[in-house]
Write a protein that holds these residues in place. Structure first.
Motif, PDB file in Angstrom:
ATOM      1  N   UNK A 234       0.831  -1.208   0.000  1.00 38.56           N
ATOM      2  CA  UNK A 234       0.000   0.000   0.000  1.00 38.56           C
ATOM      3  C   UNK A 234       0.865   1.257   0.000  1.00 38.56           C
ATOM      4  N   UNK A 235       1.951   1.232   0.760  1.00 35.33           N
ATOM      5  CA  UNK A 235       2.853   2.388   0.769  1.00 35.33           C
ATOM      6  C   UNK A 235       3.472   2.608  -0.616  1.00 35.33           C
ATOM      7  N   UNK A 236       3.934   1.502  -1.242  1.00 33.18           N
ATOM      8  CA  UNK A 236       4.593   1.630  -2.541  1.00 33.18           C
ATOM      9  C   UNK A 236       3.630   2.120  -3.615  1.00 33.18           C
ATOM     10  N   UNK A 237       2.372   1.638  -3.562  1.00 23.66           N
ATOM     11  CA  UNK A 237       1.397   2.047  -4.578  1.00 23.66           C
ATOM     12  C   UNK A 237       0.963   3.492  -4.364  1.00 23.66           C
ATOM     13  N   UNK A 238       0.763   3.868  -3.103  1.00 20.42           N
ATOM     14  CA  UNK A 238       0.223   5.203  -2.822  1.00 20.42           C
ATOM     15  C   UNK A 238       1.255   6.311  -2.967  1.00 20.42           C
ATOM     16  N   UNK A 239       2.533   5.989  -2.823  1.00 19.94           N
ATOM     17  CA  UNK A 239       3.561   7.030  -2.840  1.00 19.94           C
ATOM     18  C   UNK A 239       3.564   7.817  -4.146  1.00 19.94           C
ATOM     19  N   UNK A 240       3.637   7.181  -5.334  1.00 17.54           N
ATOM     20  CA  UNK A 240       3.622   7.983  -6.573  1.00 17.54           C
ATOM     21  C   UNK A 240       2.287   8.681  -6.812  1.00 17.54           C
ATOM     22  N   UNK A 241       1.178   8.054  -6.373  1.00 19.69           N
ATOM     23  CA  UNK A 241      -0.135   8.682  -6.558  1.00 19.69           C
ATOM     24  C   UNK A 241      -0.229   9.959  -5.733  1.00 19.69           C
ATOM     25  N   UNK A 242       0.227   9.890  -4.476  1.00 17.67           N
ATOM     26  CA  UNK A 242       0.200  11.073  -3.612  1.00 17.67           C
ATOM     27  C   UNK A 242       1.115  12.164  -4.169  1.00 17.67           C
TER      28      UNK A 242
ATOM     29  N   UNK B  41      -2.381   6.243  10.627  1.00 20.39           N
ATOM     30  CA  UNK B  41      -2.168   7.638  10.985  1.00 20.39           C
ATOM     31  C   UNK B  41      -1.474   8.336   9.821  1.00 20.39           C
ATOM     32  N   UNK B  42      -2.152   9.326   9.255  1.00 23.98           N
ATOM     33  CA  UNK B  42      -1.655  10.063   8.105  1.00 23.98           C
ATOM     34  C   UNK B  42      -1.335  11.493   8.530  1.00 23.98           C
ATOM     35  N   UNK B  43      -0.120  11.945   8.199  1.00 20.98           N
ATOM     36  CA  UNK B  43       0.299  13.310   8.514  1.00 20.98           C
ATOM     37  C   UNK B  43       0.276  14.152   7.241  1.00 20.98           C
ATOM     38  N   UNK B  44      -0.403  15.286   7.312  1.00 20.01           N
ATOM     39  CA  UNK B  44      -0.533  16.197   6.171  1.00 20.01           C
ATOM     40  C   UNK B  44       0.127  17.518   6.537  1.00 20.01           C
TER      41      UNK B  44
ATOM     42  N   UNK C 233       2.246  20.313   0.974  1.00 20.17           N
ATOM     43  CA  UNK C 233       3.678  20.017   0.945  1.00 20.17           C
ATOM     44  C   UNK C 233       3.956  18.523   0.938  1.00 20.17           C
ATOM     45  N   UNK C 234       3.285  17.785   1.810  1.00 20.52           N
ATOM     46  CA  UNK C 234       3.534  16.343   1.884  1.00 20.52           C
ATOM     47  C   UNK C 234       2.371  15.639   2.559  1.00 20.52           C
ATOM     48  N   UNK C 235       2.204  14.370   2.197  1.00 21.85           N
ATOM     49  CA  UNK C 235       1.240  13.473   2.848  1.00 21.85           C
ATOM     50  C   UNK C 235       1.975  12.160   3.098  1.00 21.85           C
ATOM     51  N   UNK C 236       2.123  11.786   4.354  1.00 23.02           N
ATOM     52  CA  UNK C 236       2.897  10.604   4.705  1.00 23.02           C
ATOM     53  C   UNK C 236       2.137   9.741   5.704  1.00 23.02           C
ATOM     54  N   UNK C 237       2.390   8.431   5.595  1.00 26.41           N
ATOM     55  CA  UNK C 237       1.862   7.498   6.594  1.00 26.41           C
ATOM     56  C   UNK C 237       2.828   7.484   7.784  1.00 26.41           C
TER      57      UNK C 237
END
Length: 538
Positions: free
Chosen positions: A93-101, A155-158, A111-115
């Motif tokens: 899920x991290x690998x798939x979502x990283x380029x999409x985000x 937990x998602x940090x924006x 600026x950023x969206x990270x798990x």
């Protein structure tokens, strides 16, 4: 007088209660019914609807629908595998979502969206039943019923405009009825080319959402709005007949069998460029067919030589001479660090005349990009002898894996010995206490070899090959493989630590000629390493 009446009243109540209890117990014991019948046991199929619902408030599909099978074994399997599935799913899920985000956040000036935390919790999903369809096509259709009441911690940090907000997803519930189709079925592992997933009805999704520590779902009207929005969005994408296609194999290539053998002789190289500080190079050649998953073929290293001569022969299995090509890469061997590429070129197999030897002299290029201006600079030449022998009809092997044979050792190998080839592919779940910058150290017969270091990676991939020329088969020897992590910072505190090791007996590779498998690392919690061993004789 009033006081006396109160005393008498309390005494009368107590005495009457005791007498009543004694008489009631007497009647209960001595006047029980003697014609009590045994309970009647009846099959569930004979009960009416109300009785059945009273006994089983939630009836499994395999009870009310004979087409659905029980899958208790699958639920037990998932229960035991869930800690590992959790990590694998979250990693994917991290690998798939990283380029999409990364693609979407610039549109909203974020600026950023990270798990910060991503875990599916300790409660796995359960399958209430599964229906399997049989058709005349080369496909397998399954319809499981999935229910998951999980305790995930997401937990998602924006970060935006210099501020940081945290969003947490908790108490997730998902009820879904998907259709999973595996097609087409092919005679190559994993035996199907594509996975098609669609939903047979709108899913039920329920979850809690905390924004800045507060329950966002408590806002009036937001809960129902989010529920309906999720149902509509998911239904628009995947509700049958719409499907999610996951390609696994190219069905055309999966069915292809070897149709011939390519013989390659690496003759020599000329006018190679100097790569070492002392004005020389240590060249070797790697050969590989496109669309082939087998490891690259590799010549020996010619130390301090700008005009090396090899005269080494290799054979490769060909599946499609019209589309496959021979990739040639020349490297400069380095004792420490990564090997430097000296040049590359490609020979399409369709340019070869069957059963006819062809001598080619290739110009080494910087890259295969025709517009790369760096290709104008001369990097040397490489001479090859190529011969493509197509199989006759009665020579084509039935098994597509028949071609995975071990090639012969190069000329000059001791007659009673051979060449031990060790390929370090990858490792999984290796983690250090203070840092995770892994590399592999091989020790065999007192000789040590190392891979390159990969920074900050728990699942590193090296794909590095090492060779040992031996006077006799290593039937009684062991190969020591140890994964280390070295600090990327300069300092004396925790400069290096071990992430696990394994000792491999080499008797099996001498008998089987080739072994490719994963080994559990000792002194590691979940670490594994994939090593391929080949024993080549002349």
């Amino acid at each position: 007088m009033g006081f006396l009446n109160t005393i008498m009243g309390v005494f009368g109540f107590g005495f009457g209660s005791c007498v009543g209890l004694v008489i009631g117990y007497y009647f209960f014991i001595f006047f029980q019914s003697t014609d009590v019948k045994d309970p009647e046991v009846r099959p569930l199929a004979e009960l009416d609807t109300k009785s059945l619902l009273r006994i089983l408030p939630e009836i499994p599909l395999w009870v009310k629908n004979p087409d659905f099978d029980r899958v208790d074994w699958l639920n037990k399997f998932i229960l035991h595998m869930w800690p590992y599935l959790d990590k694998a799913i979250c990693k994917t899920a991290r690998e798939i979502s990283k380029p999409i985000i990364a693609e979407q956040i610039p549109k909203y000036k974020i600026q950023s969206v990270e798990f910060e935390t991503l875990s599916l919790g300790t409660l796995p999903p359960t399958f209430q039943g599964m229906k399997v369809y049989t058709t005349e096509e080369k496909e397998l259709i399954m319809e499981p019923t999935l229910k998951w009441a999980g305790n995930p911690n997401i937990l998602v940090a924006v970060k935006a405009f210099g501020l940081k907000a945290s969003v947490q997803v908790i108490d997730l519930q998902v009820f879904a009825h998907p259709r999973i189709t595996l097609k087409p079925l092919v005679p190559a592992f994993p035996c199907f080319a594509n996975i098609y997933v669609s939903l047979m009805e709108k899913p039920h999704v329920d979850f809690g959402l905390k924004l800045l520590g507060a329950d966002a779902m408590a806002i009036p009207g937001l809960y129902r709005f989010v529920q309906e929005m999720i149902k509509e969005q998911v239904a628009n994408m995947y509700l049958w007949p719409k499907t999610l296609e996951i390609p696994i194999l190219d069905p055309g290539k999966a069915r292809k069998k070897p149709v011939g053998i390519l013989h390659v002789k690496v003759v020599k190289a000329m006018n190679l460029k100097k790569k070492d500080l002392l004005g020389a190079s240590d060249p070797y050649v790697k050969l590989k067919l496109t669309e082939d998953k087998l490891p690259s073929k590799k010549t020996t290293v010619k130390y301090k030589n700008l005009n090396p001569e090899w005269g080494e022969d290799f054979t490769m299995s060909v599946r499609d001479p019209e589309s496959q090509a021979l990739e040639i890469l020349v490297y400069d061997w380095e004792k420490f660090g990564s090997h430097e590429k000296m040049g590359v070129n490609v020979v399409p197999l369709k340019d070869l005349t069957p059963d006819e030897m062809k001598v080619v002299t290739l110009e080494l290029l910087k890259s295969m990009d025709p517009d790369d201006v760096r290709n104008e600079k001369s990097r040397g030449q490489l001479v090859l002898e190529l011969l493509y022998n197509p199989f006759k009809e009665d020579e084509i092997p039935d098994d597509p894996e028949d071609s995975g044979t071990v090639e012969k050792a190069p000329e000059g190998t001791p007659a009673g010995g051979g060449l031990l080839v060790i390929t370090v592919h990858q490792a999984q779940d290796v983690e250090g206490k203070h840092h995770t910058n892994p590399y592999v150290r091989l020790i065999f017969q007192g000789e040590e070899r190392k891979t390159k270091m990969i920074k900050k990676n728990r699942d590193p991939r090296w794909e590095e090959e090492f060779e040992f020329t031996l006077e006799e088969p290593p039937t009684d020897d062991k190969l020591h493989v140890e994964v280390y992590s070295v600090s990327s910072r300069i300092g004396l505190l925790h400069p290096k630590e071990t992430l696990g090791y394994v000792d491999i007996n080499l008797a099996d590779v001498v008998n089987n000629r080739r072994i490719n498998q994963s080994y559990n690392l000792i002194d590691s919690k979940n670490g594994r390493i994939q090593i391929e061993l080949q024993w080549r004789t002349s």
